[in-house]
Design a protein around this motif. Sequence first.
Motif, PDB file in Angstrom:
ATOM      1  N   ASP A 121     -10.319 -29.072  31.314  1.00 17.93           N
ATOM      2  CA  ASP A 121     -10.022 -29.434  32.702  1.00 17.93           C
ATOM      3  C   ASP A 121     -10.222 -28.242  33.638  1.00 17.93           C
ATOM      4  O   ASP A 121     -10.785 -28.378  34.728  1.00 17.93           O
ATOM      5  N   LYS A 152     -12.984 -34.634  37.421  1.00 18.66           N
ATOM      6  CA  LYS A 152     -12.691 -35.199  36.109  1.00 18.66           C
ATOM      7  C   LYS A 152     -13.050 -36.679  36.110  1.00 18.66           C
ATOM      8  O   LYS A 152     -12.591 -37.434  36.970  1.00 18.66           O
ATOM      9  N   ARG A 176     -13.856 -27.646  34.293  1.00 15.54           N
ATOM     10  CA  ARG A 176     -14.403 -28.570  35.287  1.00 15.54           C
ATOM     11  C   ARG A 176     -14.096 -28.077  36.698  1.00 15.54           C
ATOM     12  O   ARG A 176     -14.935 -28.163  37.596  1.00 15.54           O
TER      13      ARG A 176
END
Length: 555
Positions: free
Chosen positions: A277, A287, A280
């Motif tokens: 995460d 996401k 990203r």
Amino acid sequence: MHTFAPEVAPVGDSLFLSALVGIIPLLVFFVMLAVFRTRAQTAGAAALVVAIVVAIFGFKMPADFALLSATQGAAFGLVPILYIVIMAIWLYGLTVRSGRFEDLRSIFDLVGHGDIRVQAILIAFCFGGLLEALAGFGAPVAITATMLMALGVKPLKAATTVLVANTAPVAFGAIATPITTAAQLSGLHAEHIGAIVGRQSPLLAWFIPFLLLFLLDGIKGIKQLWPLTLVVGVCFSVAQYFCANHFSYELTDIVAALVGMAVAVIFMMFFKPKGADEARERMGIEKPKAAEKLSGARIWLALFPYILLVVVFGVAKLVPAVAAGLKATDAHIPWPGLAKGLVDADGNPLKSGVFELPWLSSPGFLLLLTGVIVTIVYSVCSSGDKFTLTPAEGVKELGATIVKMGGAILTIVLVLALAYVMNFSGQTKSVGVFLAQTGPMFALLSPVLGWIGTAVTGSDTSANALFASLQNTAATGAGIDPNLTVAANTTGGVVGKLISPQNLAIAATAVNLPGQEATILRKVLGWSVGLLALLCVIVYLQSTPVLSWMISGLN
């Protein structure tokens, strides 16, 4: 009818001056791209004009021959190069228009546990390697770049990532066509050359996944995912070495890519990457929604185009009767004015004056055939509004792909015209022969010839066509194993393709950054030069007792 025989040292009867003048068109092209940041079409047009002027006034080539050389190069740019690229992008476009690509992305998401960095390595390195093994000629860059874009990777990052990833499999690309070509033109054995390439290329290939991870997510990404990149890179490289030396050099990349992908899938069953995460966020990617649970039929249809691609290329390239049948349809067209006008020193017509037009043996046709079958299957298997693709929509997608190519078509045509003028007039050969005048130190510079040749033409095969015979002659005269330098020409082309204007144009088009080739070039130039320097050192040491053991025992 007048004739023209290219000379190695036509400028003041000096090889140095001839090489210096001969490299001017390349310098014009790269300076305009990297320094003045012009569009690739502008740089290509300017360099082509300079190459024609140099050919006429510096290398004493008749003006009509110089212009005709440019037209033959432009034709080669259209078929097979653009034919292949357009069909490759179209095939990908079919999966997007049908809605099936979303399922493919879910499959990669499942394998990578939602980590986009893992997905990018699987796509750019492993899947791209498989495409290079089967198609080559820019198709892997075009397909994998668009796939990374669809995953959310930013355009510039996607372009640089796939260009770097494409270096690993190039030497054995298109069923090892570069090596086969080198053997034919040098008079050496393809298996011997392939075996040495299999002891050079893997020394760079194992490092590429680390470089990809760095480009995608910096040092933090390497810290979090180094076990996966190490396993994939090492297994890919070991498979390259083993297949090239003990199995079949033609199948090297197919085996290496499949091994790398299989190892990644198995390793991810036990390795749970951290920081997906956060990565990203660092990469500026939202996401995605949780991957939808897919049925077996949807998984199969999502993978179908690429499985079919492997089957079609496998049959066409590896079944002798089929390969010979397709090759028999190639048209050999004596290029008007050049077929009998371009001669060697003894007055014999050069083969380069005959244009080969591959109708059915071209990867472009095999991609077209794959696309037609995919369109039919997807139209038959359409379900509701989510997965629909009619034959009419397939044709519309092809038209949209051609329109999308836009400026890239002109760029590629101009670049290939430039390459042909330089090749036919003797400019490229003068540069190569000059580099060969270094005696035992030639081993240190031998990869540079392949690097230059591939950078100019966009093809490792073309680079070997240019310099394989030269490498053999120069190495023999310098007391170096010619198999080593011919192999080095092939491996040098691997890192030269990274900065090839043709590949830059393909990458820029695929990620919808037309005219940004210069920006992409600045991102990858340092890596290309750095990897080349490392390779030069490796090859030189392989020519000395320090690393000669690496290539000993080969017949």
